[in-house]
Design a protein around this motif. Structure first.
Motif, PDB file in Angstrom:
ATOM      1  N   CYS A 153       0.797  -1.230   0.000  1.00  0.00           N
ATOM      2  CA  CYS A 153       0.000   0.000   0.000  1.00  0.00           C
ATOM      3  C   CYS A 153       0.827   1.275   0.000  1.00  0.00           C
ATOM      4  CB  CYS A 153      -0.919   0.023   1.218  1.00  0.00           C
ATOM      5  SG  CYS A 153      -2.255  -1.184   1.149  1.00  0.00           S
ATOM      6  N   LEU A 154       0.344   2.233  -0.763  1.00  0.00           N
ATOM      7  CA  LEU A 154       0.778   3.617  -0.670  1.00  0.00           C
ATOM      8  C   LEU A 154      -0.034   4.255   0.450  1.00  0.00           C
ATOM      9  CD1 LEU A 154       2.116   6.258  -1.980  1.00  0.00           C
ATOM     10  CD2 LEU A 154      -0.028   6.437  -3.275  1.00  0.00           C
ATOM     11  N   GLU A 155       0.653   4.899   1.405  1.00  0.00           N
ATOM     12  CA  GLU A 155      -0.077   5.632   2.440  1.00  0.00           C
ATOM     13  C   GLU A 155      -0.045   7.119   2.102  1.00  0.00           C
ATOM     14  OE1 GLU A 155      -0.764   6.023   7.224  1.00  0.00           O
ATOM     15  OE2 GLU A 155       1.100   5.077   6.532  1.00  0.00           O
ATOM     16  N   ILE A 156      -1.225   7.712   2.054  1.00  0.00           N
ATOM     17  CA  ILE A 156      -1.379   9.133   1.746  1.00  0.00           C
ATOM     18  C   ILE A 156      -1.885   9.825   3.003  1.00  0.00           C
ATOM     19  CG2 ILE A 156      -2.491  10.835   0.271  1.00  0.00           C
ATOM     20  CD1 ILE A 156      -3.018   8.571  -1.760  1.00  0.00           C
ATOM     21  N   CYS A 157      -1.046  10.648   3.621  1.00  0.00           N
ATOM     22  CA  CYS A 157      -1.462  11.444   4.774  1.00  0.00           C
ATOM     23  C   CYS A 157      -1.765  12.853   4.306  1.00  0.00           C
ATOM     24  CB  CYS A 157      -0.359  11.468   5.837  1.00  0.00           C
ATOM     25  SG  CYS A 157      -0.092   9.878   6.643  1.00  0.00           S
ATOM     26  N   LEU A 158      -2.933  13.356   4.662  1.00  0.00           N
ATOM     27  CA  LEU A 158      -3.355  14.694   4.263  1.00  0.00           C
ATOM     28  C   LEU A 158      -3.643  15.487   5.531  1.00  0.00           C
ATOM     29  CD1 LEU A 158      -5.214  12.402   2.403  1.00  0.00           C
ATOM     30  CD2 LEU A 158      -5.245  14.434   0.960  1.00  0.00           C
ATOM     31  N   LEU A 159      -2.815  16.474   5.808  1.00  0.00           N
ATOM     32  CA  LEU A 159      -2.952  17.265   7.025  1.00  0.00           C
ATOM     33  C   LEU A 159      -3.737  18.540   6.722  1.00  0.00           C
ATOM     34  CD1 LEU A 159      -2.104  17.284  10.039  1.00  0.00           C
ATOM     35  CD2 LEU A 159      -0.121  18.659   9.358  1.00  0.00           C
ATOM     36  N   ALA A 160      -4.954  18.610   7.202  1.00  0.00           N
ATOM     37  CA  ALA A 160      -5.801  19.776   6.948  1.00  0.00           C
ATOM     38  C   ALA A 160      -5.377  20.957   7.815  1.00  0.00           C
ATOM     39  CB  ALA A 160      -7.262  19.432   7.216  1.00  0.00           C
ATOM     40  N   ARG A 161      -5.078  20.696   9.079  1.00  0.00           N
ATOM     41  CA  ARG A 161      -4.662  21.750  10.009  1.00  0.00           C
ATOM     42  C   ARG A 161      -3.632  21.190  10.970  1.00  0.00           C
ATOM     43  NH1 ARG A 161      -7.999  22.869  13.653  1.00  0.00           N
ATOM     44  NH2 ARG A 161      -9.480  21.183  13.312  1.00  0.00           N
ATOM     45  N   GLY A 162      -2.679  22.034  11.361  1.00  0.00           N
ATOM     46  CA  GLY A 162      -1.716  21.636  12.369  1.00  0.00           C
ATOM     47  C   GLY A 162      -0.320  21.456  11.818  1.00  0.00           C
ATOM     48  N   LEU A 163       0.466  20.677  12.548  1.00  0.00           N
ATOM     49  CA  LEU A 163       1.864  20.436  12.235  1.00  0.00           C
ATOM     50  C   LEU A 163       2.185  19.023  12.695  1.00  0.00           C
ATOM     51  CD1 LEU A 163       4.728  21.695  11.491  1.00  0.00           C
ATOM     52  CD2 LEU A 163       4.921  22.188  13.933  1.00  0.00           C
ATOM     53  N   GLN A 164       2.868  18.239  11.860  1.00  0.00           N
ATOM     54  CA  GLN A 164       3.158  16.861  12.236  1.00  0.00           C
ATOM     55  C   GLN A 164       4.542  16.444  11.768  1.00  0.00           C
ATOM     56  OE1 GLN A 164       1.254  14.668  14.216  1.00  0.00           O
ATOM     57  NE2 GLN A 164       3.284  13.754  14.189  1.00  0.00           N
ATOM     58  N   TYR A 165       5.262  15.762  12.646  1.00  0.00           N
ATOM     59  CA  TYR A 165       6.584  15.220  12.337  1.00  0.00           C
ATOM     60  C   TYR A 165       6.437  13.761  11.928  1.00  0.00           C
ATOM     61  CZ  TYR A 165      11.221  13.226  13.321  1.00  0.00           C
ATOM     62  OH  TYR A 165      12.411  12.559  13.249  1.00  0.00           O
ATOM     63  N   PHE A 166       7.141  13.373  10.866  1.00  0.00           N
ATOM     64  CA  PHE A 166       7.242  11.969  10.483  1.00  0.00           C
ATOM     65  C   PHE A 166       8.717  11.624  10.285  1.00  0.00           C
ATOM     66  CE2 PHE A 166       2.828  12.657   9.066  1.00  0.00           C
ATOM     67  CZ  PHE A 166       2.224  11.558   9.648  1.00  0.00           C
ATOM     68  N   ALA A 167       9.063  10.402  10.601  1.00  0.00           N
ATOM     69  CA  ALA A 167      10.407   9.898  10.351  1.00  0.00           C
ATOM     70  C   ALA A 167      10.305   8.762   9.343  1.00  0.00           C
ATOM     71  CB  ALA A 167      11.050   9.404  11.642  1.00  0.00           C
ATOM     72  N   LEU A 168      11.051   8.870   8.260  1.00  0.00           N
ATOM     73  CA  LEU A 168      11.135   7.819   7.249  1.00  0.00           C
ATOM     74  C   LEU A 168      12.556   7.296   7.315  1.00  0.00           C
ATOM     75  CD1 LEU A 168       9.641   6.396   4.888  1.00  0.00           C
ATOM     76  CD2 LEU A 168      10.703   8.070   3.394  1.00  0.00           C
ATOM     77  N   GLY A 169      12.742   6.165   7.999  1.00  0.00           N
ATOM     78  CA  GLY A 169      14.110   5.731   8.295  1.00  0.00           C
ATOM     79  C   GLY A 169      14.766   6.763   9.187  1.00  0.00           C
ATOM     80  N   GLU A 170      15.902   7.295   8.741  1.00  0.00           N
ATOM     81  CA  GLU A 170      16.612   8.320   9.502  1.00  0.00           C
ATOM     82  C   GLU A 170      16.288   9.731   9.024  1.00  0.00           C
ATOM     83  OE1 GLU A 170      18.518   7.638  12.157  1.00  0.00           O
ATOM     84  OE2 GLU A 170      17.878   5.558  11.886  1.00  0.00           O
ATOM     85  N   THR A 171      15.405   9.853   8.043  1.00  0.00           N
ATOM     86  CA  THR A 171      15.120  11.168   7.463  1.00  0.00           C
ATOM     87  C   THR A 171      13.894  11.786   8.117  1.00  0.00           C
ATOM     88  OG1 THR A 171      15.998  10.395   5.346  1.00  0.00           O
ATOM     89  CG2 THR A 171      14.708  12.430   5.317  1.00  0.00           C
ATOM     90  N   PRO A 172      14.020  13.027   8.662  1.00  0.00           N
ATOM     91  CA  PRO A 172      12.865  13.688   9.277  1.00  0.00           C
ATOM     92  C   PRO A 172      12.081  14.510   8.259  1.00  0.00           C
ATOM     93  CG  PRO A 172      14.846  14.975   9.690  1.00  0.00           C
ATOM     94  CD  PRO A 172      15.272  13.772   8.865  1.00  0.00           C
ATOM     95  N   TYR A 173      10.784  14.536   8.427  1.00  0.00           N
ATOM     96  CA  TYR A 173       9.921  15.371   7.600  1.00  0.00           C
ATOM     97  C   TYR A 173       8.950  16.113   8.516  1.00  0.00           C
ATOM     98  CZ  TYR A 173      11.531  12.806   3.494  1.00  0.00           C
ATOM     99  OH  TYR A 173      12.304  12.256   2.513  1.00  0.00           O
ATOM    100  N   TRP A 174       8.831  17.404   8.291  1.00  0.00           N
ATOM    101  CA  TRP A 174       7.877  18.217   9.037  1.00  0.00           C
ATOM    102  C   TRP A 174       6.746  18.609   8.093  1.00  0.00           C
ATOM    103  CZ3 TRP A 174       8.498  18.755  14.190  1.00  0.00           C
ATOM    104  CH2 TRP A 174       9.760  18.462  14.712  1.00  0.00           C
ATOM    105  N   MET A 175       5.565  18.189   8.430  1.00  0.00           N
ATOM    106  CA  MET A 175       4.390  18.379   7.581  1.00  0.00           C
ATOM    107  C   MET A 175       3.504  19.454   8.208  1.00  0.00           C
ATOM    108  SD  MET A 175       1.653  15.371   6.792  1.00  0.00           S
ATOM    109  CE  MET A 175       0.424  15.477   5.502  1.00  0.00           C
ATOM    110  N   ARG A 176       3.025  20.377   7.407  1.00  0.00           N
ATOM    111  CA  ARG A 176       2.148  21.425   7.916  1.00  0.00           C
ATOM    112  C   ARG A 176       0.782  21.343   7.244  1.00  0.00           C
ATOM    113  NH1 ARG A 176       5.345  24.031   4.134  1.00  0.00           N
ATOM    114  NH2 ARG A 176       4.203  25.309   2.623  1.00  0.00           N
ATOM    115  N   GLY A 177      -0.186  22.076   7.781  1.00  0.00           N
ATOM    116  CA  GLY A 177      -1.526  22.078   7.241  1.00  0.00           C
ATOM    117  C   GLY A 177      -1.547  22.432   5.768  1.00  0.00           C
ATOM    118  N   GLY A 178      -2.346  21.696   4.995  1.00  0.00           N
ATOM    119  CA  GLY A 178      -2.426  21.923   3.561  1.00  0.00           C
ATOM    120  C   GLY A 178      -1.466  21.075   2.753  1.00  0.00           C
ATOM    121  N   GLN A 179      -0.736  20.166   3.435  1.00  0.00           N
ATOM    122  CA  GLN A 179       0.246  19.336   2.735  1.00  0.00           C
ATOM    123  C   GLN A 179      -0.142  17.862   2.754  1.00  0.00           C
ATOM    124  OE1 GLN A 179       4.097  20.393   4.568  1.00  0.00           O
ATOM    125  NE2 GLN A 179       4.596  21.422   2.648  1.00  0.00           N
ATOM    126  N   VAL A 180       0.466  17.142   1.824  1.00  0.00           N
ATOM    127  CA  VAL A 180       0.336  15.688   1.717  1.00  0.00           C
ATOM    128  C   VAL A 180       1.713  15.070   1.934  1.00  0.00           C
ATOM    129  CG1 VAL A 180      -0.031  13.790   0.067  1.00  0.00           C
ATOM    130  CG2 VAL A 180      -1.670  15.675   0.194  1.00  0.00           C
TER     131      VAL A 180
END
Length: 287
Positions: free
Chosen positions: A43-70
């Motif tokens: 499966c492809l996982e699609i996260c859609l953040l409507a509001r807020g701020l979220q941190y994800f870690a993909l292996g050792e790589t950090p990603y900061w996701m903000r509202g309005g992003q996928v």
């Protein structure tokens, strides 16, 4: 008010809509459980953040996701929120089985296969999408909650979401933090010193206004928030590995008072400095 709902493969399959393993929605008013390491085989996982701020870690790589992003994770990729909690905000997520099938998204074989290939071929990771994408996601959630779900409306909303994701991922280069590696290194070496936005901008070679805009675009949070989060991560290590007092750690890392430090620490991690010292962890969410 907190809310979390999910709709499974069966909710879609009974309407002749194939390829959707799960649709989830959560709205949290405060930080919640951290998300542990997990992956999805097909499966492809699609996260859609409507509001807020979220941190994800993909292996050792950090990603900061903000509202309005996928944020996309592809089959077999291990991802989590690391030691960070699920932040307050509004988040949708879709698990899309990318294996070939005749009724992908409830469409005919030709059109469905085109959608499947376009989603499979995307390699953008983190990007912004139009507001209409979230309008369509809310429509999906509403339709699935009705006793008389109409398949045509479900398919229409799904196609709207997928079209916008495919278009945005093609228009957006994968967000990379390479341009800020010098800045990241400088921050790590100077967490105990004052770190102004101006000093960070000079390290990047950009003007202060350009730096703030570019940093938030690439990382997902403003420079000051990023520095606070790195200081909290350093504090976590010190709390676990040393017997230094909370007050000493807070002041050494540049927080004005221990009370402010404790407030920021809890907002970011979901636990207090004392709980961290005792080895407690935020509760684990179900992937």
């Amino acid at each position: 008010m907190n809310q979390r709902v999910t709709f499974s493969r069966e909710n879609f399959a009974v309407l002749g809509v194939g390829g959707i393993e799960l649709l989830g929605y959560q709205r949290f008013s405060s930080a919640q459980n951290r998300l542990p390491d997990h992956e999805h085989t097909h499966c492809l996982e699609i996260c859609l953040l409507a509001r807020g701020l979220q941190y994800f870690a993909l292996g050792e790589t950090p990603y900061w996701m903000r509202g309005g992003q996928v944020f996309l994770t592809f089959p077999g990729e291990t991802h989590s929120t690391g030691d960070q909690p699920m932040e307050r905000g509004e988040l949708f997520w879709l698990l899309v089985d990318l294996r070939p099938r005749r009724n992908f998204l409830g469409l005919g074989p030709v059109v469905g296969e085109e959608f499947r290939r376009n989603l499979s071929g995307s390699r953008s990771r983190l990007f912004s999408v139009p507001k209409e994408t979230f309008t369509a996601m809310r429509q999906l959630k509403r339709e699935l909650g009705k006793p008389d779900v109409r398949a045509s409306r479900l398919v229409e909303a799904l196609c709207c979401v997928m079209n916008r994701i495919i278009a945005a991922s093609c228009d957006s280069a994968t967000v990379r933090n390479d341009r800020f590696q010098t800045v990241f290194g400088f921050i790590e070496q100077n967490l105990h010193n004052p770190l102004s936005v101006g000093s960070l901008a000079r390290r990047s070679g950009l003007s202060e206004s350009q730096f703030k805009a570019s940093f938030k675009e690439a990382v997902g949070v403003p420079p000051g928030e990023f520095v606070n989060r790195r200081r909290v991560e350093r504090a976590r290590a010190l709390l676990r590995e040393t017997d230094r007092s909370v007050t000493e750690i807070a002041l050494d890392l540049g927080f004005s008072t221990p009370q402010y430090f404790a407030s920021v620490f809890r907002r970011i991690t979901g636990i207090t400095p004392g709980q961290c010292r005792r080895g407690e962890q935020p509760p684990v969410a179900i992937p």
